[in-house]
Design an enzyme around this catalytic site. Structure first.
Site, PDB file in Angstrom:
ATOM      1  N   TYR A  39      36.525  24.043  63.565  1.00 54.58           N
ATOM      2  CA  TYR A  39      36.526  22.754  62.871  1.00 54.58           C
ATOM      3  C   TYR A  39      35.513  21.833  63.542  1.00 54.58           C
ATOM      4  O   TYR A  39      34.373  22.227  63.745  1.00 54.58           O
ATOM      5  CB  TYR A  39      37.955  22.184  62.845  1.00 54.58           C
ATOM      6  CG  TYR A  39      38.120  21.078  61.836  1.00 54.58           C
ATOM      7  CD1 TYR A  39      37.710  21.233  60.517  1.00 54.58           C
ATOM      8  CD2 TYR A  39      38.678  19.861  62.208  1.00 54.58           C
ATOM      9  CE1 TYR A  39      37.841  20.213  59.593  1.00 54.58           C
ATOM     10  CE2 TYR A  39      38.827  18.829  61.286  1.00 54.58           C
ATOM     11  CZ  TYR A  39      38.403  19.011  59.983  1.00 54.58           C
ATOM     12  OH  TYR A  39      38.545  18.001  59.082  1.00 54.58           O
ATOM     13  N   LYS A  94      48.606  39.648  40.988  1.00 54.73           N
ATOM     14  CA  LYS A  94      47.208  40.015  40.748  1.00 54.73           C
ATOM     15  C   LYS A  94      46.409  39.921  42.049  1.00 54.73           C
ATOM     16  O   LYS A  94      45.567  40.769  42.351  1.00 54.73           O
ATOM     17  CB  LYS A  94      46.612  39.067  39.705  1.00 54.73           C
ATOM     18  CG  LYS A  94      45.386  39.602  39.007  1.00 54.73           C
ATOM     19  CD  LYS A  94      45.768  40.544  37.896  1.00 54.73           C
ATOM     20  CE  LYS A  94      44.575  40.941  37.066  1.00 54.73           C
ATOM     21  NZ  LYS A  94      44.949  41.644  35.837  1.00 54.73           N
ATOM     22  N   GLU A 136      43.380  34.886  33.374  1.00 51.90           N
ATOM     23  CA  GLU A 136      44.553  35.736  33.191  1.00 51.90           C
ATOM     24  C   GLU A 136      45.574  35.054  32.289  1.00 51.90           C
ATOM     25  O   GLU A 136      45.834  33.845  32.405  1.00 51.90           O
ATOM     26  CB  GLU A 136      45.187  36.008  34.560  1.00 51.90           C
ATOM     27  CG  GLU A 136      46.222  37.097  34.566  1.00 51.90           C
ATOM     28  CD  GLU A 136      45.615  38.494  34.542  1.00 51.90           C
ATOM     29  OE1 GLU A 136      46.356  39.448  34.260  1.00 51.90           O
ATOM     30  OE2 GLU A 136      44.406  38.616  34.812  1.00 51.90           O
ATOM     31  N   ASP A 137      46.158  35.838  31.385  1.00 54.49           N
ATOM     32  CA  ASP A 137      47.330  35.414  30.611  1.00 54.49           C
ATOM     33  C   ASP A 137      47.106  34.093  29.887  1.00 54.49           C
ATOM     34  O   ASP A 137      47.895  33.146  29.998  1.00 54.49           O
ATOM     35  CB  ASP A 137      48.559  35.335  31.517  1.00 54.49           C
ATOM     36  CG  ASP A 137      49.008  36.711  31.989  1.00 54.49           C
ATOM     37  OD1 ASP A 137      48.451  37.708  31.516  1.00 54.49           O
ATOM     38  OD2 ASP A 137      49.914  36.791  32.835  1.00 54.49           O
ATOM     39  N   ASP A 162      42.782  40.341  30.593  1.00 54.01           N
ATOM     40  CA  ASP A 162      43.620  40.707  29.455  1.00 54.01           C
ATOM     41  C   ASP A 162      42.787  41.226  28.293  1.00 54.01           C
ATOM     42  O   ASP A 162      43.249  42.032  27.489  1.00 54.01           O
ATOM     43  CB  ASP A 162      44.443  39.497  28.989  1.00 54.01           C
ATOM     44  CG  ASP A 162      45.373  38.994  30.074  1.00 54.01           C
ATOM     45  OD1 ASP A 162      46.062  39.825  30.681  1.00 54.01           O
ATOM     46  OD2 ASP A 162      45.408  37.785  30.327  1.00 54.01           O
ATOM     47  N   GLY A 196      45.560  40.773  18.666  1.00 53.33           N
ATOM     48  CA  GLY A 196      45.417  39.777  19.724  1.00 53.33           C
ATOM     49  C   GLY A 196      44.184  40.002  20.572  1.00 53.33           C
ATOM     50  O   GLY A 196      43.284  40.773  20.220  1.00 53.33           O
ATOM     51  N   ALA A 198      43.653  41.534  23.459  1.00 58.06           N
ATOM     52  CA  ALA A 198      43.391  42.883  23.957  1.00 58.06           C
ATOM     53  C   ALA A 198      42.856  43.781  22.852  1.00 58.06           C
ATOM     54  O   ALA A 198      41.888  44.528  23.057  1.00 58.06           O
ATOM     55  CB  ALA A 198      44.656  43.476  24.563  1.00 58.06           C
ATOM     56  N   ASN A 286      53.847  47.624  25.920  1.00 63.91           N
ATOM     57  CA  ASN A 286      54.660  47.658  27.137  1.00 63.91           C
ATOM     58  C   ASN A 286      55.945  46.869  26.957  1.00 63.91           C
ATOM     59  O   ASN A 286      55.935  45.822  26.313  1.00 63.91           O
ATOM     60  CB  ASN A 286      53.866  47.072  28.321  1.00 63.91           C
ATOM     61  CG  ASN A 286      53.022  48.123  29.017  1.00 63.91           C
ATOM     62  OD1 ASN A 286      53.455  49.240  29.205  1.00 63.91           O
ATOM     63  ND2 ASN A 286      51.817  47.746  29.399  1.00 63.91           N
ATOM     64  N   ASN A 318      45.233  48.456  33.957  1.00 65.03           N
ATOM     65  CA  ASN A 318      44.100  47.598  34.263  1.00 65.03           C
ATOM     66  C   ASN A 318      43.709  47.599  35.734  1.00 65.03           C
ATOM     67  O   ASN A 318      42.582  47.226  36.077  1.00 65.03           O
ATOM     68  CB  ASN A 318      44.401  46.160  33.828  1.00 65.03           C
ATOM     69  CG  ASN A 318      44.357  45.983  32.327  1.00 65.03           C
ATOM     70  OD1 ASN A 318      44.325  46.964  31.577  1.00 65.03           O
ATOM     71  ND2 ASN A 318      44.372  44.752  31.866  1.00 65.03           N
TER      72      ASN A 318
END
EC number: 1.1.1.40
Length: 439
Positions: A39, A94, A136-137, A162, A196, A198, A286, A318
């Site tokens: 620092y 993830k 993601e998502d 995705d 969708g 995917a 899934n 994935n």
């Protein structure tokens, strides 16, 4: 039989330190000298070097090995719009996969923002911190606008897993399935259940592989996507058939490939029997696929069947893609992830499936034999060789397509990855052992 109970899963997340990720110093900080260098005042030296030459950020900070996993929680796994707070366990997970499979560090960022324009502005503001962005998502169709804008306006890799993860892994499997069945991608008829993010991205990817868009019959919850419908967004319109060809049962007759990204039990034996043999079926809903492996095989014993499950052959997972795609992109300081890099990833996976499978992988999966064929068209997700095949392929494609900021010695890169992962796994084992946790 389930691998775990809900209680065991909750205990896994809550025992010891809460959650699944932790920030750990990469440099010693045990003396006054260490503290002064970490620092103030020593840190000023690296700050001034970066101010003088921005590229030095890769020498003096973790930017070159740091990915942001960013979500607004609007389309979480099969759970839907549960919000960013409830999405955080997934984003932490993830991060675990990035670290375990490719030695990439992650901060998970769960953003309370569903407006695409505001979300885009927020992500752009954190660019100085990260070497890459893994979206993601995020629900469709907003996810397309968000990713496309960020790719265009940011100077680091942006990747919505995705969309592209399933596309790349299933694309690898499709390449090998077509080779085994003797079919040409330009001639096949494909039926897709799901409209969708995917499904659309899978079809876009298959088109980049050589499949004519007019050969794709895509179904959403309202039926076949065709030009007579007035409710299609621009992304679905890309795959609109000229006319309404009827139900999935109708279009499956004579079809070569079925791609499922929808709901369980959509297909039955008679529908599989109506397909052109040997059928190629990637039923990826899934946790339960559109048709089970055993039902598909009973209808067509020679079919090539893939699912999203680990307890059946040809798992489309994935994790076989995103860690290694980012590994290759980060190592050449790529400005993005383009179609060439995605295709390189898929082709590397397809090629690896043709290699002899080491004994350690057979033992990990509890089988005595595994070789290229109908029940092995995609490498197993736990295959440690994937990083050595996929990351160099992606890095090479980045260099060749002009997206890389720096070159790399490809001859030594593969071996360096093997060494890096061995050292990383050792650190992870020692770290977990230090907590004396037994999961």
């Amino acid at each position: 039989m389930p691998l775990f109970t809900p209680r065991e899963s909750l205990d896994y997340h809550s025992m010891g330190r809460k959650g699944k990720l932790e920030v750990v110093p990469a440099k010693p900080c045990t003396t006054q000298k260490h503290l002064s260098m970490a620092y103030s005042p020593g840190v000023a030296n690296s700050c001034l070097e970066i101010a003088r030459d921005p590229d030095q950020v890769f020498s003096y900070t973790n930017k070159g090995n740091l990915v942001a996993v960013i979500s607004n929680g609007t389309a979480v796994l099969g759970l839907g719009n549960i919000g960013p707070l409830a999405a955080k366990p997934v984003m932490e997970g993830k991060g675990v996969l990035f670290k375990a499979f490719a030695d990439i560090d992650v901060y998970d960022l769960n953003i309370n923002q569903s407006d695409p324009e505001k979300f885009i502005q927020w992500v752009k503001m954190v660019e100085p911190t990260f070497g890459g962005i893994n979206l993601e998502d995020i629900k469709a169709p907003e996810c397309f606008e968000i990713e496309e804008t960020l790719i265009r306006e940011m100077d680091i890799p942006v990747f919505h897993d995705d969309q592209h993860g399933t596309a790349i892994i299933s694309g690898a499997g499709l390449l090998n399935a077509l080779e085994i069945t003797g079919k040409n991608i330009q001639d096949i008829k494909m039926v897709v259940s799901g409209g969708g993010a995917a499904a659309i991205s899978c079809c876009r990817f298959y088109v980049s592989m050589g499949l004519p868009a007019e050969n794709i019959f895509m179904y959403d919850t309202r039926g076949l996507i065709h030009q007579g419908r007035s409710d299609l967004n621009p992304y679905k319109k890309q795959f609109a058939q000229a006319n309404d060809a009827g139900s999935i049962k109708d279009t499956l007759k004579g079809a070569d490939v079925f791609i499922g990204l929808s709901v369980k039990d959509l297909l039955n034996r008679d529908m599989v029997r109506s397909m052109a043999r040997p059928a190629i079926i990637f039923a990826m809903a899934n946790p339960d696929p559109e048709i089970s492996y055993h039902e598909a095989k009973a209808a067509d014993p020679e079919c090539i069947m893939g699912t999203g499950r680990s307890d059946f052959p040809n798992q489309v997972n994935n994790v076989s893609g995103f860690p290694f795609i980012f590994r290759g992109a980060l190592d050449v300081r790529a400005r993005g992830i383009n179609e060439d890099m995605k295709l390189a990833a898929a082709r590397s996976l397809a090629a690896l499936a043709k290699e002899p499978v080491p004994e350690e992988i057979l033992e990990a999966y509890g089988v005595g034999e595994m070789s290229f064929g109908p029940d092995y068209v995609i490498p197993k997700p736990l295959d440690p060789r994937i990083v050595e095949w996929e990351a160099p392929a992606v890095a090479r494609a980045a260099v060749q397509s002009g997206l890389a900021r720096t070159g790399i010695d490809m001859d030594s890169y593969q071996q360096s990855l093997k060494t890096r992962m061995a050292e990383s796994q050792k650190r992870i084992r020692e770290f977990i052992r230090s907590y004396s946790l037994n999961f």
